[in-house]
Design a protein around this motif. Structure first.
Motif, PDB file in Angstrom:
ATOM      1  N   GLY A 162       0.802  -1.224   0.000  1.00  0.00           N
ATOM      2  CA  GLY A 162       0.000   0.000   0.000  1.00  0.00           C
ATOM      3  C   GLY A 162       0.833   1.271   0.000  1.00  0.00           C
ATOM      4  N   CYS A 163       0.145   2.410  -0.035  1.00  0.00           N
ATOM      5  CA  CYS A 163       0.852   3.697  -0.055  1.00  0.00           C
ATOM      6  C   CYS A 163       0.028   4.740   0.673  1.00  0.00           C
ATOM      7  CB  CYS A 163       1.103   4.123  -1.497  1.00  0.00           C
ATOM      8  SG  CYS A 163       2.090   5.622  -1.589  1.00  0.00           S
ATOM      9  N   THR A 164       0.725   5.530   1.503  1.00  0.00           N
ATOM     10  CA  THR A 164       0.026   6.549   2.279  1.00  0.00           C
ATOM     11  C   THR A 164       0.092   7.912   1.602  1.00  0.00           C
ATOM     12  OG1 THR A 164       0.317   5.267   4.278  1.00  0.00           O
ATOM     13  CG2 THR A 164       0.013   7.603   4.605  1.00  0.00           C
ATOM     14  N   HIS A 165       0.920   8.040   0.565  1.00  0.00           N
ATOM     15  CA  HIS A 165       0.920   9.299  -0.190  1.00  0.00           C
ATOM     16  C   HIS A 165      -0.347   9.370  -1.017  1.00  0.00           C
ATOM     17  CE1 HIS A 165       4.979  10.165   0.971  1.00  0.00           C
ATOM     18  NE2 HIS A 165       5.372   8.978   0.562  1.00  0.00           N
ATOM     19  N   ARG A 166      -0.613  10.547  -1.524  1.00  0.00           N
ATOM     20  CA  ARG A 166      -1.797  10.708  -2.371  1.00  0.00           C
ATOM     21  C   ARG A 166      -1.417  11.518  -3.609  1.00  0.00           C
ATOM     22  NH1 ARG A 166      -3.496   7.026  -0.338  1.00  0.00           N
ATOM     23  NH2 ARG A 166      -5.370   6.636   0.858  1.00  0.00           N
ATOM     24  N   CYS A 167      -0.497  10.984  -4.398  1.00  0.00           N
ATOM     25  CA  CYS A 167      -0.116  11.685  -5.621  1.00  0.00           C
ATOM     26  C   CYS A 167      -1.364  11.774  -6.501  1.00  0.00           C
ATOM     27  CB  CYS A 167       1.005  10.953  -6.342  1.00  0.00           C
ATOM     28  SG  CYS A 167       2.460  10.738  -5.295  1.00  0.00           S
ATOM     29  N   ALA A 168      -1.595  12.962  -7.071  1.00  0.00           N
ATOM     30  CA  ALA A 168      -2.889  13.237  -7.709  1.00  0.00           C
ATOM     31  C   ALA A 168      -3.203  12.329  -8.890  1.00  0.00           C
ATOM     32  CB  ALA A 168      -2.925  14.695  -8.153  1.00  0.00           C
ATOM     33  N   PHE A 169      -2.161  11.746  -9.509  1.00  0.00           N
ATOM     34  CA  PHE A 169      -2.387  10.934 -10.710  1.00  0.00           C
ATOM     35  C   PHE A 169      -2.531   9.451 -10.396  1.00  0.00           C
ATOM     36  CE2 PHE A 169       2.098  11.483  -9.840  1.00  0.00           C
ATOM     37  CZ  PHE A 169       2.553  10.176  -9.813  1.00  0.00           C
ATOM     38  N   CYS A 170      -2.296   9.057  -9.153  1.00  0.00           N
ATOM     39  CA  CYS A 170      -2.053   7.641  -8.878  1.00  0.00           C
ATOM     40  C   CYS A 170      -3.249   6.950  -8.211  1.00  0.00           C
ATOM     41  CB  CYS A 170      -0.820   7.509  -7.981  1.00  0.00           C
ATOM     42  SG  CYS A 170      -0.385   5.802  -7.659  1.00  0.00           S
ATOM     43  N   ALA A 171      -3.665   5.853  -8.805  1.00  0.00           N
ATOM     44  CA  ALA A 171      -4.814   5.095  -8.281  1.00  0.00           C
ATOM     45  C   ALA A 171      -4.395   4.038  -7.268  1.00  0.00           C
ATOM     46  CB  ALA A 171      -5.543   4.429  -9.446  1.00  0.00           C
ATOM     47  N   ILE A 172      -3.096   3.857  -7.102  1.00  0.00           N
ATOM     48  CA  ILE A 172      -2.608   2.744  -6.269  1.00  0.00           C
ATOM     49  C   ILE A 172      -3.131   2.793  -4.819  1.00  0.00           C
ATOM     50  CG2 ILE A 172      -0.503   1.671  -5.290  1.00  0.00           C
ATOM     51  CD1 ILE A 172      -0.942   0.989  -8.231  1.00  0.00           C
ATOM     52  N   PRO A 173      -3.084   3.961  -4.149  1.00  0.00           N
ATOM     53  CA  PRO A 173      -3.583   3.947  -2.762  1.00  0.00           C
ATOM     54  C   PRO A 173      -5.053   3.526  -2.686  1.00  0.00           C
ATOM     55  CG  PRO A 173      -2.283   5.904  -3.172  1.00  0.00           C
ATOM     56  CD  PRO A 173      -2.496   5.258  -4.514  1.00  0.00           C
ATOM     57  N   ASN A 174      -5.865   3.892  -3.701  1.00  0.00           N
ATOM     58  CA  ASN A 174      -7.275   3.458  -3.696  1.00  0.00           C
ATOM     59  C   ASN A 174      -7.383   1.950  -3.879  1.00  0.00           C
ATOM     60  OD1 ASN A 174      -7.805   6.146  -3.658  1.00  0.00           O
ATOM     61  ND2 ASN A 174      -8.420   6.303  -5.802  1.00  0.00           N
ATOM     62  N   SER A 206       8.449  -2.146  -2.453  1.00  0.00           N
ATOM     63  CA  SER A 206       7.112  -1.824  -1.930  1.00  0.00           C
ATOM     64  C   SER A 206       6.661  -0.614  -2.754  1.00  0.00           C
ATOM     65  CB  SER A 206       7.152  -1.492  -0.441  1.00  0.00           C
ATOM     66  OG  SER A 206       7.783  -0.251  -0.246  1.00  0.00           O
ATOM     67  N   GLN A 207       5.489  -0.066  -2.468  1.00  0.00           N
ATOM     68  CA  GLN A 207       5.078   1.121  -3.242  1.00  0.00           C
ATOM     69  C   GLN A 207       5.962   2.315  -2.893  1.00  0.00           C
ATOM     70  OE1 GLN A 207       2.397  -1.068  -2.799  1.00  0.00           O
ATOM     71  NE2 GLN A 207       2.294  -1.204  -5.014  1.00  0.00           N
ATOM     72  N   ASP A 208       6.320   2.434  -1.633  1.00  0.00           N
ATOM     73  CA  ASP A 208       7.224   3.507  -1.194  1.00  0.00           C
ATOM     74  C   ASP A 208       8.165   2.903  -0.153  1.00  0.00           C
ATOM     75  OD1 ASP A 208       8.540   5.602  -0.094  1.00  0.00           O
ATOM     76  OD2 ASP A 208       6.778   6.563   0.786  1.00  0.00           O
ATOM     77  N   CYS A 243      12.220   4.225  -4.089  1.00  0.00           N
ATOM     78  CA  CYS A 243      12.331   5.194  -2.988  1.00  0.00           C
ATOM     79  C   CYS A 243      11.533   6.456  -3.321  1.00  0.00           C
ATOM     80  CB  CYS A 243      13.796   5.563  -2.747  1.00  0.00           C
ATOM     81  SG  CYS A 243      14.731   4.232  -1.995  1.00  0.00           S
ATOM     82  N   TYR A 244      11.157   7.176  -2.288  1.00  0.00           N
ATOM     83  CA  TYR A 244      10.386   8.412  -2.456  1.00  0.00           C
ATOM     84  C   TYR A 244      11.311   9.574  -2.079  1.00  0.00           C
ATOM     85  CZ  TYR A 244       6.370  11.563  -1.924  1.00  0.00           C
ATOM     86  OH  TYR A 244       5.472  12.592  -2.050  1.00  0.00           O
ATOM     87  N   PRO A 245      11.258  10.679  -2.839  1.00  0.00           N
ATOM     88  CA  PRO A 245      12.189  11.777  -2.534  1.00  0.00           C
ATOM     89  C   PRO A 245      11.834  12.471  -1.224  1.00  0.00           C
ATOM     90  CG  PRO A 245      11.157  12.013  -4.728  1.00  0.00           C
ATOM     91  CD  PRO A 245      10.388  10.974  -3.980  1.00  0.00           C
ATOM     92  N   ILE A 270      11.143  10.666  -9.659  1.00  0.00           N
ATOM     93  CA  ILE A 270      10.877  12.081  -9.316  1.00  0.00           C
ATOM     94  C   ILE A 270       9.556  12.550  -9.908  1.00  0.00           C
ATOM     95  CG2 ILE A 270      13.303  12.803  -9.034  1.00  0.00           C
ATOM     96  CD1 ILE A 270      12.742  14.082 -12.005  1.00  0.00           C
ATOM     97  N   GLN A 271       9.116  11.897 -10.977  1.00  0.00           N
ATOM     98  CA  GLN A 271       7.892  12.221 -11.744  1.00  0.00           C
ATOM     99  C   GLN A 271       8.020  13.508 -12.550  1.00  0.00           C
ATOM    100  OE1 GLN A 271       6.488   9.645 -11.842  1.00  0.00           O
ATOM    101  NE2 GLN A 271       6.200   8.653  -9.885  1.00  0.00           N
ATOM    102  N   HIS A 272       8.532  14.585 -11.953  1.00  0.00           N
ATOM    103  CA  HIS A 272       8.747  15.833 -12.714  1.00  0.00           C
ATOM    104  C   HIS A 272       9.743  16.678 -11.946  1.00  0.00           C
ATOM    105  CE1 HIS A 272       7.760  19.011 -15.577  1.00  0.00           C
ATOM    106  NE2 HIS A 272       6.931  18.168 -16.176  1.00  0.00           N
ATOM    107  N   ASP A 282       0.435  16.999  -6.258  1.00  0.00           N
ATOM    108  CA  ASP A 282       0.383  16.755  -4.817  1.00  0.00           C
ATOM    109  C   ASP A 282       1.670  16.091  -4.326  1.00  0.00           C
ATOM    110  OD1 ASP A 282      -0.897  17.297  -2.541  1.00  0.00           O
ATOM    111  OD2 ASP A 282      -2.763  16.283  -3.081  1.00  0.00           O
ATOM    112  N   ARG A 283       2.753  16.552  -4.886  1.00  0.00           N
ATOM    113  CA  ARG A 283       4.074  16.087  -4.446  1.00  0.00           C
ATOM    114  C   ARG A 283       4.928  17.302  -4.052  1.00  0.00           C
ATOM    115  NH1 ARG A 283       5.464  10.688  -6.272  1.00  0.00           N
ATOM    116  NH2 ARG A 283       7.652  11.275  -6.440  1.00  0.00           N
ATOM    117  N   LYS A 284       4.236  18.296  -3.473  1.00  0.00           N
ATOM    118  CA  LYS A 284       4.900  19.556  -3.118  1.00  0.00           C
ATOM    119  C   LYS A 284       6.098  19.318  -2.198  1.00  0.00           C
ATOM    120  CE  LYS A 284       3.744  24.040  -1.287  1.00  0.00           C
ATOM    121  NZ  LYS A 284       2.955  24.742  -0.336  1.00  0.00           N
TER     122      LYS A 284
HETATM  123  S1  SF4 Z   1       2.981   7.474  -7.258  1.00  0.00           S
HETATM  124 FE1  SF4 Z   1       3.950   6.136  -5.780  1.00  0.00          FE
HETATM  125  S2  SF4 Z   1       4.168   7.462  -3.945  1.00  0.00           S
HETATM  126 FE2  SF4 Z   1       2.634   8.421  -5.226  1.00  0.00          FE
HETATM  127  S3  SF4 Z   1       0.644   7.580  -4.500  1.00  0.00           S
HETATM  128 FE3  SF4 Z   1       1.334   6.275  -6.243  1.00  0.00          FE
HETATM  129  S4  SF4 Z   1       2.384   4.577  -5.282  1.00  0.00           S
HETATM  130 FE4  SF4 Z   1       2.257   6.228  -3.733  1.00  0.00          FE
END
Ligand code: SF4
Length: 452
Positions: A162-174, A206-208, A243-245, A270-272, A282-284
């Motif tokens: 799982g993942c506790t971040h909420r990157c605006a584009f990512c459906a993984i946490p849902n 893992s996701q992060d 890893c997450y920055p 880094i995504q961008h 949402d990766r401020k």
């Molecule tokens: S992009 Fe990675 S860090 Fe961001 S919500 Fe998705 S799985 Fe989590």
């Protein structure tokens, strides 16, 4: 006459984290008296473990499911189970429109696999739906910890789910729920079993991965976990992926420097690079780290290999944002880079943002970005010629039997290039070998074994 065991074949789609889920199910099946099939063609039951990260991944999953359904029409006794992110994400809607699928398994229900195989192979008409929750909360330890679908040289260990971040584009946490970590003891136990089986490289995923241990509230974190695995002792490699920055990176890099087994390798999507886009994503909180990671990492570990991933075409992205990213990539000189194009995913904040740049334009920018990266990679590989290294021999080339396939600390399995080695006849696979780089072959390196 003894009845032959029912055989189950896996088709694994998506990422290495999904592969580990297949290993968990396979271990459970073996323990419960089933056998694994070498291919879906020969299996009594086929399990398709799906991916649903972006549209392309979903389409691939649907194509594979359709192929197995086609196979079922030739072999009517064959059964099909679908599991993974697609099943979890669409739940009953998915099951209702797919009557040819014999069973569905949710992410929290993977250990139910044996019971489901038993049911579908004894009752020929019943469709089984085993998805117990919309919000998965479990994280599994493999039933047979030494079982590896990735061959006999390396293995993945999923340290959290799982993942506790909420990157605006990512459906993984849902889909996969909030981050939850396994304990250090459980992971070390798995690592010991893997190493006893002769595996030479452990990849923590893992996701992060950076977030590992935060939820356990007992002081566990990634550096402590790395140290505990290193303390098992022995000649193996330990690699950290995904890893997450964030602020723990410095300590993670320092730990890599201390441990004899740790690969000096940082996989940091880094995504961008542009602050406006990172904020919109949402990766401020990553803005300051993205800017300083390459320099900081190389200051701590001058020989580090850096890998990243960029997302192009996010809502609101303009030419100036792309220019910023191109400058950043040119300056940062990552050793490996992947890129993907924004896919509007239902249930994510970016889904309704609108203002999505044209796909044609984004594809053009992606091409330019990858061209730039190719130049960087070519220069980096060229500079390695003549250097000495210690690489892990993992296989033999099918086309050229005198050539061995190897990976250095800077080449992660599945995602990076490899090293072709000549003169390694004396080594038994898998094992380490000292080499000298002699040439490059596109993204790969060529080396000769060093004889002292
Ligand atoms: S992009 Fe990675 S860090 Fe961001 S919500 Fe998705 S799985 Fe989590």
């Amino acid at each position: 006459m003894m009845k032959e065991k029912i055989t189950v074949g896996f088709i694994n789609l998506g990422c290495a984290k999904n592969l580990v889920d297949s290993e968990v199910m396979a271990g459970q099946l073996i323990q419960d008296g089933y056998a694994l099939a070498a291919s879906p063609d020969t299996a009594d039951v086929v399990v398709v473990n799906t991916c649903s990260f972006i549209r392309d991944a979903r389409e691939e999953s649907f194509e594979v499911i359709a192929e197995v359904i086609e196979l079922k029409s030739e072999f009517p006794d064959k059964k099909l189970i679908v599991t993974g992110c697609l099943t979890q994400r669409y739940q009953k809607d998915f099951a209702d429109v797919n009557p040819d699928i014999d069973a569905f398994i949710g992410l929290d229900d993977l250990p139910m696999i044996s019971k489901i195989v038993a049911e579908i192979t004894s009752d020929t008409n019943k469709q089984i739906y085993e998805i117990s929750t919309e919000n998965p909360t479990k994280v599994f330890e493999p039933t047979l910890p030494g079982l590896s679908f990735s061959g006999n040289s390396f293995s993945y260990i999923k340290i959290a789910e799982g993942c506790t971040h909420r990157c605006a584009f990512c459906a993984i946490p849902n889909i996969r729920g909030k981050h939850r970590s396994r304990t250090i003891d459980s992971i070390v136990g798995e690592a010991e079993a893997i190493l006893e089986n002769g595996i030479k490289e452990i990849n923590l995923i893992s996701q992060d991965t950076t977030f590992y241990g935060n939820d356990l509230k007992d002081g566990s974190d990634l550096p402590k976990l790395m140290r505990a695995i290193s303390n098992i002792g022995g000649d193996f490699k330990l690699r950290v992926l995904y890893c997450y920055p964030d602020k723990q990176l410095e300590e993670i890099l320092e730990t890599m420097g201390e441990l004899p087994q740790a690969c000096h390798y940082l996989d940091i999507p880094i995504q961008h690079s542009h602050p406006e886009i990172l904020e919109a994503m949402d990766r401020k909180q990553t803005i300051e780290f993205v800017e300083k990671i390459p320099e900081m990492a190389r200051k701590i570990l001058p020989d580090i290999t850096l890998r990243t991933t960029c997302l192009l075409g996010f809502p609101g992205e303009r030419k100036e944002h792309i220019d910023h990213l191109m400058d950043y990539i040119e300056k940062s000189r990552f050793d490996h880079m992947g890129s993907f194009i924004f896919s509007a995913e239902e249930g994510t904040p970016a889904y309704d943002m609108g203002n999505v740049p044209s796909v044609k334009e984004t594809l053009k920018y992606q091409e330019q970005l990858m061209q730039l990266q190719m130049q960087i990679v070519a220069e980096k590989l060229e500079s390695k010629i003549g250097q000495k290294d210690r690489v892990l021999l993992v296989g033999r080339s099918i086309e050229e039997p005198d050539v061995w396939i190897a990976r250095s600390d800077g080449q992660a399995p599945d995602v990076d290039s490899c090293t072709y080695v000549v003169g390694a006849e004396h080594i038994k696979l898998p094992d380490f070998i000292e080499v000298e780089y002699t040439d490059i072959a596109e993204y790969d390196l060529v080396a000769k074994a060093r004889v002292e």
